[in-house]
Each structure stands twice: as C-alpha cells, then as structure tokens.
Design an enzyme around this catalytic site. Structure first.
Site, PDB file in Angstrom:
ATOM      1  N   SER A 146     -26.256  64.907  18.490  1.00  0.00           N
ATOM      2  CA  SER A 146     -25.563  64.790  17.198  1.00  0.00           C
ATOM      3  C   SER A 146     -25.114  63.357  16.978  1.00  0.00           C
ATOM      4  O   SER A 146     -24.783  62.646  17.947  1.00  0.00           O
ATOM      5  CB  SER A 146     -24.327  65.699  17.224  1.00  0.00           C
ATOM      6  N   TYR A 161     -16.505  68.177  21.147  1.00  0.00           N
ATOM      7  CA  TYR A 161     -17.886  68.054  20.668  1.00  0.00           C
ATOM      8  C   TYR A 161     -18.395  66.632  20.882  1.00  0.00           C
ATOM      9  O   TYR A 161     -19.495  66.415  21.379  1.00  0.00           O
ATOM     10  CB  TYR A 161     -17.939  68.431  19.188  1.00  0.00           C
TER      11      TYR A 161
HETATM   12  P1  NDP Z   1     -25.424  77.678  15.446  1.00  0.00           P
HETATM   13  O1  NDP Z   1     -23.975  77.830  15.731  1.00  0.00           O
HETATM   14  O2  NDP Z   1     -26.022  78.352  14.276  1.00  0.00           O
HETATM   15  O3  NDP Z   1     -26.289  78.083  16.725  1.00  0.00           O
HETATM   16  C1  NDP Z   1     -25.888  77.731  18.019  1.00  0.00           C
HETATM   17  C2  NDP Z   1     -26.704  78.555  18.988  1.00  0.00           C
HETATM   18  O4  NDP Z   1     -26.322  78.217  20.329  1.00  0.00           O
HETATM   19  C3  NDP Z   1     -26.472  80.060  18.817  1.00  0.00           C
HETATM   20  O5  NDP Z   1     -27.702  80.742  18.958  1.00  0.00           O
HETATM   21  C4  NDP Z   1     -25.553  80.384  19.984  1.00  0.00           C
HETATM   22  O6  NDP Z   1     -25.665  81.730  20.424  1.00  0.00           O
HETATM   23  C5  NDP Z   1     -26.108  79.436  21.032  1.00  0.00           C
HETATM   24  N1  NDP Z   1     -25.247  79.288  22.190  1.00  0.00           N
HETATM   25  C6  NDP Z   1     -23.946  78.927  22.238  1.00  0.00           C
HETATM   26  N2  NDP Z   1     -23.510  78.936  23.511  1.00  0.00           N
HETATM   27  C7  NDP Z   1     -24.572  79.328  24.279  1.00  0.00           C
HETATM   28  C8  NDP Z   1     -24.769  79.523  25.665  1.00  0.00           C
HETATM   29  N3  NDP Z   1     -23.770  79.341  26.548  1.00  0.00           N
HETATM   30  N4  NDP Z   1     -25.989  79.903  26.112  1.00  0.00           N
HETATM   31  C9  NDP Z   1     -27.006  80.074  25.235  1.00  0.00           C
HETATM   32  N5  NDP Z   1     -26.880  79.938  23.914  1.00  0.00           N
HETATM   33  C10 NDP Z   1     -25.673  79.553  23.440  1.00  0.00           C
HETATM   34  O7  NDP Z   1     -25.642  76.108  15.356  1.00  0.00           O
HETATM   35  P2  NDP Z   1     -26.869  75.190  14.923  1.00  0.00           P
HETATM   36  O8  NDP Z   1     -28.114  75.965  14.835  1.00  0.00           O
HETATM   37  O9  NDP Z   1     -26.425  74.368  13.783  1.00  0.00           O
HETATM   38  O10 NDP Z   1     -26.902  74.209  16.196  1.00  0.00           O
HETATM   39  C11 NDP Z   1     -27.996  74.050  17.064  1.00  0.00           C
HETATM   40  C12 NDP Z   1     -27.833  72.733  17.787  1.00  0.00           C
HETATM   41  O11 NDP Z   1     -27.846  71.661  16.829  1.00  0.00           O
HETATM   42  C13 NDP Z   1     -26.503  72.597  18.542  1.00  0.00           C
HETATM   43  O12 NDP Z   1     -26.722  71.954  19.772  1.00  0.00           O
HETATM   44  C14 NDP Z   1     -25.678  71.713  17.624  1.00  0.00           C
HETATM   45  O13 NDP Z   1     -24.668  71.009  18.309  1.00  0.00           O
HETATM   46  C15 NDP Z   1     -26.737  70.811  17.052  1.00  0.00           C
HETATM   47  N6  NDP Z   1     -26.359  70.146  15.799  1.00  0.00           N
HETATM   48  C16 NDP Z   1     -26.130  70.875  14.650  1.00  0.00           C
HETATM   49  C17 NDP Z   1     -25.777  70.239  13.484  1.00  0.00           C
HETATM   50  C18 NDP Z   1     -25.559  70.969  12.191  1.00  0.00           C
HETATM   51  O14 NDP Z   1     -25.171  70.323  11.196  1.00  0.00           O
HETATM   52  N7  NDP Z   1     -25.793  72.293  12.114  1.00  0.00           N
HETATM   53  C19 NDP Z   1     -25.598  68.771  13.441  1.00  0.00           C
HETATM   54  C20 NDP Z   1     -25.890  68.096  14.682  1.00  0.00           C
HETATM   55  C21 NDP Z   1     -26.244  68.779  15.806  1.00  0.00           C
HETATM   56  P3  NDP Z   1     -24.416  82.776  20.413  1.00  0.00           P
HETATM   57  O15 NDP Z   1     -24.495  83.489  19.112  1.00  0.00           O
HETATM   58  O16 NDP Z   1     -24.661  83.638  21.598  1.00  0.00           O
HETATM   59  O17 NDP Z   1     -23.160  81.951  20.518  1.00  0.00           O
END
Ligand code: NDP
Length: 238
Positions: A146, A161
């Site tokens: 990010s 974060y």
């Molecule tokens: P979401 O919150 O929609 O998805 C996050 C995912 O990570 C979910 O499927 C969640 O599953 C999973 N997750 C969390 N903890 C764990 C764990 N311990 N083991 C396995 N899975 C886990 O977020 P995004 O799709 O937006 O984010 C995806 C990535 O992109 C992240 O790394 C985020 O930091 C990064 N990002 C996103 C941005 C944005 O604007 N959306 C900007 C910059 C970076 P569960 O439901 O089980 O928690």
C-alpha cells in the site's frame, strides 16, 4: 491466450482484490488455488468462478497459522509438485480511522498494531517461506502492499497498517535479494485506493482496475524486474 501450464495461489481470496485477482489469473487459463481462512467462504467463491468456466480450486489458509501454511505446501507438493505464482493478498486494516479516538500513534491500541504486523507482514513472510521452495527456482511472488507503507510519503495515523505495509515492503526486498540468483521475481504492488470492504464505497478505483496491477506483477516474464514497488505496472518510491 491461455496458459494451462501455470499454477497460482492467492491468499485472502474469497472477496475483494483477492477474488478478482483469482478471476483474472484464471481468465488467462491458469489453475488458481483460491485460499481463505473459512472453508465455506473459499468453497463458495471458488464455485462462483468455476461457474464462469474458470479453473479455480478452494483451500483453507489462515496466513497467521504456520500449520495451515505447512498443510497447503504439502497439498501442493503432493498434487502438483510445483508452484508458479504466489499472491500475498490477505490483509487487515484494524486501526481506528481518523477522526476516531485512537487513530494517533500516541493512543493507538498496541494489540491492533501487533495484529496488523502478524497478518500483513509476518503472514506474507510465513506463506512465502512455506511455498517458495515449491517454485523450484522460477516464478513470481506478489506482495500486495500500500502507498500507506511508503517511507517516502509517511504520515501520521493508522500506525498498525502503515508499519505492517512498510515491513511487508522490507520482506519484499529481503526475499528478492536472497533469490537474486534464481528466476523467482518478488515485487510489492500498491493496487491504489479500491472499492472493496477495506477501501470503502468512495474509493476511486474499481476492483478490476486494482487487481490488474497485481496480475501484471504475477505474470512478469523470466527477465522481468524483481525487488521493486509498483502501481499499475510502473515503479513507485519505497
Ligand atoms: P478486503 O477487506 O475486502 O479483503 C481482505 C481479505 O484478506 C479478506 O478475504 C480477508 O478474509 C482476508 N484475510 C484477513 N486476514 C486473513 C488471514 N489471517 N488469513 C487469510 N486471509 C485473511 O480488502 P481488499 O480486497 O481491499 O484488500 C486486499 C489487499 O489489498 C490487502 O492486503 C490490503 O491491505 C491491500 N490494499 C487495499 C487497498 C484498498 O483500497 N482496498 C489499498 C491498498 C492496499 P476474512 O473475511 O476471513 O477476514
């Protein structure tokens, strides 16, 4: 063009950017292992992509669970004997967000900072250590980072974060250096601000646009860059 010869694993993939990354990779003809910490969610999301004719298979993986990472590595070794692409996408944003009390580094809950590091930085490192040996010297690792982890643009607030994504960037550099004599490329990608559960409805980018930069780094040629930080396929400062 399809590519039936490659196998990809995506973490945290039952929704958001992870799910769309699975869809785009499988759309190129790859077999994709869609992982999530809840078995029913992994299965339902994989079924939805299979219904679109995509070669996607569910697997349970909590990135904070070393035994689960070892079990996935065993499964991949037995079933396929290899891995070509790893997308470390799983991530959490558990900081209090401004203007909420607790968003400042001075009063942020330390437990939330620890949780962020455990999932966003150590989780990716744990999965990379477990699965990269299956790549046999060739492949791509994408760490979904990010802009909030950029030291060159570091600001206050959301210390869990920010610290965890800066640490993930360091994991990227360390892995890339230790793998520099192989054809395994390790890069960090910022997807931009994306409309997901994490990004919220007011984010500027669609999930398709955000995932495209992740898929670009996952599909680099053997002589592509390694050890870089990218957004939309273009280098950005650390
Ligand atoms: P979401 O919150 O929609 O998805 C996050 C995912 O990570 C979910 O499927 C969640 O599953 C999973 N997750 C969390 N903890 C764990 C764990 N311990 N083991 C396995 N899975 C886990 O977020 P995004 O799709 O937006 O984010 C995806 C990535 O992109 C992240 O790394 C985020 O930091 C990064 N990002 C996103 C941005 C944005 O604007 N959306 C900007 C910059 C970076 P569960 O439901 O089980 O928690």
């Amino acid at each position: 063009m399809t590519d039936t010869s490659r196998l990809a694993v995506v973490t945290g993939a039952w929704r958001g950017l992870g799910l769309e990354t699975c869809r785009q990779l499988a759309g190129k003809g790859m077999r994709v292992i869609l992982t999530a910490r809840a078995a029913d969610k992994a299965a339902a999301s994989a079924r939805a992509l299979q219904a679109q004719g995509l070669d996607v298979h569910p697997h349970v993986l909590d990135v904070t669970d070393g035994a689960a990472v070892a079990a996935l590595a065993r499964h991949l070794g037995e079933a396929y004997g290899r891995l070509d692409i790893l997308v470390n996408n799983a991530g959490i944003f558990v900081d209090a967000y401004p203007p909420a009390a607790g968003s400042s580094v001075f009063d942020a809950d330390f437990e939330r900072i620890r949780q962020s590091m455990e999932t966003n930085a150590y989780g990716a490192l744990r999965v990379a250590r477990g699965l990269i040996p299956l790549m046999q010297g060739r492949g791509a690792v994408v760490n979904v980072s990010s802009g909030m982890g950029q030291l060159s643009d570091m600001n206050g607030c959301c210390p869990g974060y920010r610290l965890s994504k800066t640490a993930l960037n360091a994991v990227t550099r360390i892995l890339a250096d230790e793998l520099k004599d192989t054809a395994i490329k390790v890069n960090a990608v910022c997807p931009g601000w994306v409309r997901t559960d994490m990004g919220g409805e007011h984010a500027e980018r669609s999930v398709e646009e955000g995932a495209a930069g992740i898929v670009w780094a996952a599909c680099l040629a053997d002589d592509g860059p390694s050890g870089g930080f990218f957004r939309d396929g273009k280098p950005i400062p650390w």
